[in-house]
Design an enzyme around this catalytic site. Structure first.
Site, PDB file in Angstrom:
ATOM      1  N   ASP A  11      -0.266   6.154 -23.488  1.00 37.15           N
ATOM      2  CA  ASP A  11       0.269   5.284 -22.448  1.00 37.15           C
ATOM      3  C   ASP A  11       1.388   4.471 -23.090  1.00 37.15           C
ATOM      4  OD1 ASP A  11       0.360   3.798 -19.956  1.00 37.15           O
ATOM      5  OD2 ASP A  11      -0.693   2.195 -21.009  1.00 37.15           O
ATOM      6  N   ASP A  13       3.283   1.018 -21.558  1.00 39.89           N
ATOM      7  CA  ASP A  13       3.245  -0.445 -21.439  1.00 39.89           C
ATOM      8  C   ASP A  13       1.900  -1.012 -21.874  1.00 39.89           C
ATOM      9  OD1 ASP A  13       5.663   0.111 -20.275  1.00 39.89           O
ATOM     10  OD2 ASP A  13       5.362  -1.181 -18.535  1.00 39.89           O
TER      11      ASP A  13
END
Length: 226
Positions: A11, A13
């Site tokens: 992932d 952010d």
């Protein structure tokens, strides 16, 4: 069997980077006088609406993309390179090292993020990750509309994006003897549960509880120094 027998998914952010990349993109544009300063306020309002359940992820996407909807692709590409140079100074060495350790081991690596490709691409270059699965912005006649092409790379659709990417290369998740996904959010549980090695990175409360219950590794500030 897969040509690379291990897969590492990340992932973006609050996992590889300790901030909201969409907000930073808008602030970058504001500082250059490319967009009105009010775009950041509208984006933050959209974030609050999303967290409260009053709107979907499409509203966040639109808030990031629409301000440059009438900008030529060549100009956006120039801004993208400038944004990359600025963000490279802010990416933690610890997560650069984490990604590098997987690359050096020969693992097939991809960033899998809800963030629009427009904003995520500079970070894929910074991390040296060759594959980016992101929310795709719709273009008509070369111009960004603010809409999303297909499904956002979000929640259960992250699994769909990964499966489609691998299928295009004649692969499936089960082909890999080990597969990792690093994430901070419970919204990513569908993909975390689809890999052999889910890893929670500075997780939200719900993901932390699931990780502790299931014995998943939990990386915190001592492990990934943000």
């Amino acid at each position: 069997m897969a040509r690379s027998q291990r897969l590492a998914l990340f992932d973006l952010d609050h996992t590889l980077i300790p901030f909201d990349s969409g907000r930073e993109w808008l602030l970058f544009l504001v500082e250059r006088g490319a967009v009105d300063a009010a775009v950041e306020r509208r984006y933050l309002e959209s974030c609050r609406s999303y967290v409260s359940g009053r709107c979907g992820i499409e509203v966040l996407h639109r808030a990031v993309v629409t301000p440059v909807g009438h900008t030529a692709e060549a100009q956006i590409a120039r801004w993208s390179r400038e944004f990359e140079a600025e963000m490279a100074r802010r990416v933690p060495r610890s997560t650069l090292a984490l990604v590098a350790s997987h690359r050096d081991a020969g693992d097939r690596c991809a960033i899998v993020t809800t963030t629009t490709r427009l904003v995520a691409e500079p970070f894929a270059r910074i991390f040296g990750v060759p594959h980016l699965l992101a929310t795709e912005p719709r273009r008509v006649g070369g111009w960004l509309t603010g809409d999303i092409e297909g499904h956002a790379c979000h929640r259960e659709h992250k699994v769909t994006h990964v499966q489609r990417w691998l299928a295009a290369e004649g692969l499936m998740l089960k082909d890999f003897e080990r597969s990792w996904f690093y994430s901070d959010a419970a919204g990513d549980l569908p993909l975390l549960q689809a890999v052999t090695d889910p890893v929670a990175v500075r997780p939200d409360d719900r993901l932390r509880a699931v990780a502790q219950e299931r014995g998943w590794p939990v990386l915190g500030t001592a492990d990934v120094a943000f």
